[in-house]
Motif scaffolding. Structure first.
Motif, PDB file in Angstrom:
ATOM      1  N   THR A  94       0.864  -1.190   0.000  1.00 24.70           N
ATOM      2  CA  THR A  94       0.000   0.000   0.000  1.00 24.70           C
ATOM      3  C   THR A  94       0.895   1.233   0.000  1.00 24.70           C
ATOM      4  N   ASN A  95       0.254   2.408  -0.022  1.00 20.65           N
ATOM      5  CA  ASN A  95       1.078   3.631   0.051  1.00 20.65           C
ATOM      6  C   ASN A  95       1.611   3.888   1.460  1.00 20.65           C
ATOM      7  N   LYS A  96       1.321   2.960   2.359  1.00 18.05           N
ATOM      8  CA  LYS A  96       1.894   3.077   3.718  1.00 18.05           C
ATOM      9  C   LYS A  96       3.231   2.344   3.817  1.00 18.05           C
ATOM     10  N   ASN A  97       3.441   1.346   2.940  1.00 18.36           N
ATOM     11  CA  ASN A  97       4.723   0.631   3.026  1.00 18.36           C
ATOM     12  C   ASN A  97       5.561   0.720   1.745  1.00 18.36           C
ATOM     13  N   LEU A  98       5.036   1.388   0.719  1.00 19.39           N
ATOM     14  CA  LEU A  98       5.846   1.601  -0.487  1.00 19.39           C
ATOM     15  C   LEU A  98       5.816   3.084  -0.865  1.00 19.39           C
ATOM     16  N   TYR A  99       7.009   3.681  -0.958  1.00 19.35           N
ATOM     17  CA  TYR A  99       7.114   5.078  -1.402  1.00 19.35           C
ATOM     18  C   TYR A  99       7.952   5.107  -2.687  1.00 19.35           C
ATOM     19  N   ILE A 100       7.514   5.918  -3.614  1.00 16.64           N
ATOM     20  CA  ILE A 100       8.296   6.087  -4.840  1.00 16.64           C
ATOM     21  C   ILE A 100       8.677   7.561  -4.958  1.00 16.64           C
ATOM     22  N   ALA A 101       9.938   7.819  -5.240  1.00 20.75           N
ATOM     23  CA  ALA A 101      10.383   9.216  -5.366  1.00 20.75           C
ATOM     24  C   ALA A 101       9.668   9.877  -6.535  1.00 20.75           C
ATOM     25  N   PRO A 203       7.941  13.044  -1.831  1.00 22.94           N
ATOM     26  CA  PRO A 203       9.299  13.599  -1.776  1.00 22.94           C
ATOM     27  C   PRO A 203      10.114  12.716  -0.825  1.00 22.94           C
ATOM     28  N   VAL A 204      10.779  11.759  -1.383  1.00 26.01           N
ATOM     29  CA  VAL A 204      11.435  10.715  -0.589  1.00 26.01           C
ATOM     30  C   VAL A 204      12.521  11.288   0.329  1.00 26.01           C
ATOM     31  N   TRP A 205      13.243  12.300  -0.153  1.00 21.18           N
ATOM     32  CA  TRP A 205      14.324  12.892   0.657  1.00 21.18           C
ATOM     33  C   TRP A 205      13.789  13.356   2.014  1.00 21.18           C
ATOM     34  N   LYS A 206      12.547  13.881   1.991  1.00 21.49           N
ATOM     35  CA  LYS A 206      11.924  14.419   3.203  1.00 21.49           C
ATOM     36  C   LYS A 206      11.574  13.266   4.159  1.00 21.49           C
ATOM     37  N   LYS A 207      11.068  12.209   3.587  1.00 23.93           N
ATOM     38  CA  LYS A 207      10.720  11.033   4.398  1.00 23.93           C
ATOM     39  C   LYS A 207      11.978  10.455   5.040  1.00 23.93           C
ATOM     40  N   LEU A 208      13.055  10.389   4.246  1.00 24.25           N
ATOM     41  CA  LEU A 208      14.302   9.827   4.785  1.00 24.25           C
ATOM     42  C   LEU A 208      14.789  10.661   5.970  1.00 24.25           C
ATOM     43  N   GLU A 209      14.648  11.975   5.855  1.00 24.44           N
ATOM     44  CA  GLU A 209      15.056  12.851   6.954  1.00 24.44           C
ATOM     45  C   GLU A 209      14.225  12.539   8.208  1.00 24.44           C
ATOM     46  N   GLU A 210      12.926  12.327   8.002  1.00 23.76           N
ATOM     47  CA  GLU A 210      12.069  11.982   9.152  1.00 23.76           C
ATOM     48  C   GLU A 210      12.512  10.662   9.792  1.00 23.76           C
ATOM     49  N   PHE A 211      12.809   9.693   8.920  1.00 20.82           N
ATOM     50  CA  PHE A 211      13.238   8.389   9.449  1.00 20.82           C
ATOM     51  C   PHE A 211      14.554   8.521  10.217  1.00 20.82           C
ATOM     52  N   LYS A 212      15.443   9.335   9.708  1.00 18.55           N
ATOM     53  CA  LYS A 212      16.732   9.520  10.383  1.00 18.55           C
ATOM     54  C   LYS A 212      16.510  10.117  11.776  1.00 18.55           C
TER      55      LYS A 212
END
Ligand code: IMP
Length: 431
Positions: A94-101, A203-212
């Motif tokens: 789903t869009n909860k477990n798959l993100y596409i840039a 915007p995957v870069w933003k998500k990665l920042e949140e995960f970090k």
């Protein structure tokens, strides 16, 4: 816990699937950052075999986030097929477990067609590509005429972008005697699937920042191998992306320091598919024997892989270029029945001894390997889980690789089964 980048350190097909499977179980977020559906990762989880091409390995596990980064080229139809196939096997996507840039480039039918035409044209050097359209899509990306995921959101701007792309392709097609691209059909086909792709777009870069910030553990999953890198590989017999560890940060959208550990996957011998230089290739019965024992057939194209001795010069070089912290050595058991083994430790070129692989193709095809001979162990290593249970000659062989490359051995794989692994260092626990 460290964030890990896992990278093939030869010409791909190093047996990444099993290692990535183990790693992805421990990570929270798994990111693909380059390549496309030219990759083929086979995972066996709870006795079900999953063959992944484009989706990150985390997708088959619960409670993981899988990300396709901006550095990947996406054939949207191939992606939807893969999602459909996995859903049939019970995988929840789903869009909860798959993100596409949203800024990832699309592979479109004209790219695939052009890839095939070039491979079939006799008067150019055949690369032996996977014919998936990877190269032509990356060409459009750097040529600034690519269609990107986010372009699917607006029909008017999509139409403008397609005009720019088509203008370029039609002139090439005309010179090849091919019909012009049917713009209406292309737009219609894209619009038909756009919502199915856009629902994952972020915007995957933003998500990665949140995960970090949340201290989530991130695994960067490389595809192909470092010797197929478009800059550092056996150019032009390479893929069209950067496959080295440095590409993980640009292809995902995070700073290079996000990666704390680079794990290089290294096969205990060498293989390659497709054309191109291969100094230690064995075009004889020993090569065939290794191929048979190692089941060396491509997962994507089913082509027979070329097999050869371990080339320590090449592996040392790729370890340096990618800053490899630890080696995951795979398929050691494939060598169990060989009486003698040879490892390439330098080359002869024009009467001189050199300790590196030159960049020019002219030289790459002329280097002659200088080998160090090892006695085989002629004992079964399949399924061994402890270093001290390995035959002494296998230990000598592995220690030589470690010392020559100047990199620790993180794990040794002794069969395709996940549990048949000697774990010497956990990459996630690096201080
Ligand atoms: P392309 O990536 O399809 O353009 O193919 C370029 C070269 O990379 C060819 O020699 C392919 O066989 C090789 N290649 C692409 N993907 C893989 C892979 O996943 N494993 C091994 N070789 C690959």
């Amino acid at each position: 816990m460290s964030n890990v980048a896992v990278i093939g350190s030869q010409w791909g097909d190093e047996g990444k699937g099993k290692i990535v499977d183990w790693l992805s179980e421990k990570a929270d977020v798994i990111v693909r950052f380059q390549g496309g559906h030219n990759a083929g990762h086979t995972l066996v989880v709870n006795n079900i075999t999953y063959k992944l091409k484009l989706l990150p390995s985390g997708i088959v596990r619960k409670n993981k986030i899988s990300i396709i980064g901006n550095g990947v080229v996406i054939d949207p139809w191939a992606l939807l097929d893969e999602i459909k196939h996995l859903k049939k096997l019970g995988v929840k996507i789903t869009n909860k477990n798959l993100y596409i840039a949203e800024n990832a480039t699309l592979i479109l039918p004209p790219h695939k067609e052009l890839d095939g035409i070039r491979e079939d044209t006799k008067n150019t050097d055949k690369i032996g590509t996977t014919r998936r359209g990877i190269g032509p899509a990356y060409e459009d990306k750097v040529g600034r005429r690519a269609i990107r995921v986010m372009d699917l959101a607006n029909k008017k701007s999509l139409s403008k972008r397609i005009d720019i792309m088509i203008h370029h392709h039609n002139s090439i097609r005309k010179s090849l005697g091919k019909s012009s691209i049917d713009k209406k059909k292309l737009i219609k086909d894209l619009i038909k699937i756009s919502s199915k792709i856009l629902k994952y777009s972020k915007p995957v870069w933003k998500k990665l920042e949140e995960f970090k910030k949340k201290k989530k553990v991130i695994l960067f999953e490389g595809a192909q191998g470092m010797l197929l890198d478009v800059d550092h590989g056996t150019y032009p017999f390479v893929t069209s992306s950067n496959t080295i560890a440095g590409a993980a940060s640009s292809g995902a959208g995070c700073g290079p320091k996000t990666i704390n550990y680079v794990l290089g996957i290294v096969k205990a011998y060498t293989t390659r598919v497709g054309e191109g230089p291969f100094p230690t290739e064995l075009k004889n019965e020993i090569g065939n024997k290794i191929g048979r024992r190692g089941k060396e057939f491509g997962t994507v194209t089913n082509r027979k892989r070329r097999c050869g001795w371990f080339d320590a010069v090449l592996v040392k070089q790729t370890c340096i270029i990618s800053g490899v912290d630890g080696i995951a050595l795979t398929k050691i058991d494939v060598l169990d029945e060989l009486k003698d083994l040879h490892v390439c430790v330098a080359y002869h070129l024009d009467g001189k001894k050199i300790d590196y692989f030159p960049n020019s193709l002219h030289d790459q095809i002329r280097v002659k390997p200088i080998y160090k001979k090892f006695n085989g162990w002629l004992k079964n290593t399949k399924g061994i889980k402890k270093w001290k249970e390995l035959p002494i000659n296998a230990q000598k062989y592995i220690n030589f690789i470690k010392n020559y490359c100047g990199v620790k051995i993180s794990s040794i794989s002794t069969s395709p089964r996940r549990e048949d692994t000697i774990l010497l260092e956990n990459p996630f626990k690096k201080n």
